[in-house]
Design a protein around this motif. Sequence first.
Motif, PDB file in Angstrom:
ATOM      1  N   ALA A 432       0.823  -1.214   0.000  1.00 10.93           N
ATOM      2  CA  ALA A 432       0.000   0.000   0.000  1.00 10.93           C
ATOM      3  C   ALA A 432       0.857   1.264   0.000  1.00 10.93           C
ATOM      4  CB  ALA A 432      -0.939  -0.009   1.203  1.00 10.93           C
ATOM      5  N   GLU A 433       2.017   1.206   0.629  1.00  8.75           N
ATOM      6  CA  GLU A 433       2.891   2.378   0.703  1.00  8.75           C
ATOM      7  C   GLU A 433       4.161   2.194  -0.123  1.00  8.75           C
ATOM      8  OE1 GLU A 433       3.203   4.208   4.685  1.00  8.75           O
ATOM      9  OE2 GLU A 433       1.911   2.556   5.357  1.00  8.75           O
ATOM     10  N   GLY A 434       4.114   1.290  -1.105  1.00  8.66           N
ATOM     11  CA  GLY A 434       5.238   1.109  -2.004  1.00  8.66           C
ATOM     12  C   GLY A 434       6.134  -0.057  -1.636  1.00  8.66           C
ATOM     13  N   VAL A 435       7.077  -0.355  -2.532  1.00  8.14           N
ATOM     14  CA  VAL A 435       7.958  -1.510  -2.364  1.00  8.14           C
ATOM     15  C   VAL A 435       8.918  -1.312  -1.202  1.00  8.14           C
ATOM     16  CG1 VAL A 435       9.794  -2.862  -3.458  1.00  8.14           C
ATOM     17  CG2 VAL A 435       7.788  -2.182  -4.786  1.00  8.14           C
ATOM     18  N   ALA A 436       9.469  -0.100  -1.050  1.00 11.91           N
ATOM     19  CA  ALA A 436      10.451   0.149   0.016  1.00 11.91           C
ATOM     20  C   ALA A 436       9.850  -0.150   1.382  1.00 11.91           C
ATOM     21  CB  ALA A 436      10.948   1.583  -0.057  1.00 11.91           C
ATOM     22  N   LYS A 437       8.635   0.320   1.611  1.00 14.42           N
ATOM     23  CA  LYS A 437       7.965   0.075   2.889  1.00 14.42           C
ATOM     24  C   LYS A 437       7.658  -1.409   3.062  1.00 14.42           C
ATOM     25  CE  LYS A 437       5.816   1.970   6.529  1.00 14.42           C
ATOM     26  NZ  LYS A 437       6.468   2.865   7.515  1.00 14.42           N
ATOM     27  N   ALA A 438       7.218  -2.058   1.979  1.00 11.65           N
ATOM     28  CA  ALA A 438       6.860  -3.480   2.047  1.00 11.65           C
ATOM     29  C   ALA A 438       8.063  -4.354   2.372  1.00 11.65           C
ATOM     30  CB  ALA A 438       6.235  -3.926   0.729  1.00 11.65           C
ATOM     31  N   THR A 439       9.237  -3.971   1.865  1.00 10.01           N
ATOM     32  CA  THR A 439      10.447  -4.781   2.061  1.00 10.01           C
ATOM     33  C   THR A 439      11.296  -4.310   3.234  1.00 10.01           C
ATOM     34  OG1 THR A 439      11.677  -3.388   0.501  1.00 10.01           O
ATOM     35  CG2 THR A 439      10.595  -5.342  -0.400  1.00 10.01           C
TER      36      THR A 439
END
Length: 508
Positions: A432-439
């Motif tokens: 929901a808040e982009g790849v950087a946040k997800a990873t």
Amino acid sequence: MIILVLSCVSVCFIIIVLKFFYELWWKPIYVQSALRSQGIKGPQYRFFHGNSKELIRMSNESLTTPMELSHQMLQRLQPHCYFWKKLYGSNCVYWLGPRPRLIITEPNLAKEIMNKDDLYPKPEFESYLKNLFGDGLVTANGEKWFRLRKLANHIFHGESLKGMTPAMIAATEMMLERWRQHEAKEIDVYEEFKLLTSEIISRTAFGSSYLEGQHIFDMLSRLILILYRNNYLVKIPLLKKFLKTKDDMEADRIEDGIRDSIMKMIKKREEEAKLRQVDSYGSDFLGVLIKANRDMDKTKQISIEDLIDECKTFYIAGQETTSSALAWNILLLAIHMDWQEKAREEILELFGQRNPTLDEISRLKIMNMIINETLRLYSPSITMMREVHKGTRLGKLVAPARMDVLVSILALHHDPEIWGEDVHLFKPERFAEGVAKATRNNIAAFCPFGLGPRNCVGMSFSMAETKIVLSMILQRYRFTLSPNYVHSPIVLIAVSPQKGLQVTLQPL
């Protein structure tokens, strides 16, 4: 004279035997000892075969065991990575014949490898991969790769990509028209997606139709099956060039057939240009390749073999990866009806009942989350393979020359330390808040299209195609998973449903 000849023959024989044992015994044992002294462990090297017999056994056991409807792909598709990581640590080494392969499952090391193409080039692929891809964009290195990549970038980005959208929409409309005969009935959407993606790549890259290139797709499919059943085959180094198996001869025949078919396609395009009396072969991928082949500037020119290899590569990539990605998206949306409804509401709010445009699909936030989560669980490609240059330092490891480095995308995508204990669950809200946040800022932990300068050149094309097709399906149908579906993911070129994907269509 006879004694002299016999002496020479004896000396040559002794040299060959010594070289044989050096390559197949002493050298692997030495490399294994050097790696263990640096803390890199793995299964014991076995003479000649390495660990190929264990690889085949684990793969067969994994794929023949019935699988429940879960998304734990690492244990099924890369059982050696799963079990050996548990036994020997995050980065361990195994042997395919006398050649060591270092398994990498740490995102920081994966990023280092993928971003340094000069230190970690593609290995020299042999046998059936050569039949399949030749020495094209997938396998080439150095200046040749740079030249081919530049050509591909020109086709699959920017305004060129925008010009491909009408063909994607037209092909999808043809598919949906066929689906009207299956409303309220079961349909194998994976087979439908293979036809669809073949049609799209034929129209956009080669200015033809699926029917015109069907025999090429059929031959490539046969080559892929040969590659699959010989995945862990180890051949005697000194004899593999001279002793041809049944599969070797069949692969050579198929490769010749593909070459002949592509040459006919090239000649047809040249004849069309002569009839129109224009100095152009078209602006699609085939046209750009022919122009590059005819270029008078030797620094920009590509050979006819390069041209053929690039055609094979994009026929394969254009069909296999996107058809699989579409299938897994449909599977997950058929299971998780709440997310199917959320995606549909977003699409209808943005587009209504009209077809989407390339600019508009960039505004699909929920769809983007769903696709990213699908690519995490069912990444089309599950490994990135590189070779180590002599004396290269990888992290704290001084790596021996000619060692393969296998970055396990599946291991990165299914690591609970990065994604959490719910790593095997379908949760699009992760993105929901982009790849950087997800990873958790480990960007290399999410790499369905690779990393670095050699990431997938068709990524934008594939993502646009996936969003357009899913949008047009969701505008017209609600779908549920058929009770006849058997969950059986398998790796051919991409991760695919071995027994198809059966769903029931309900028109809206």
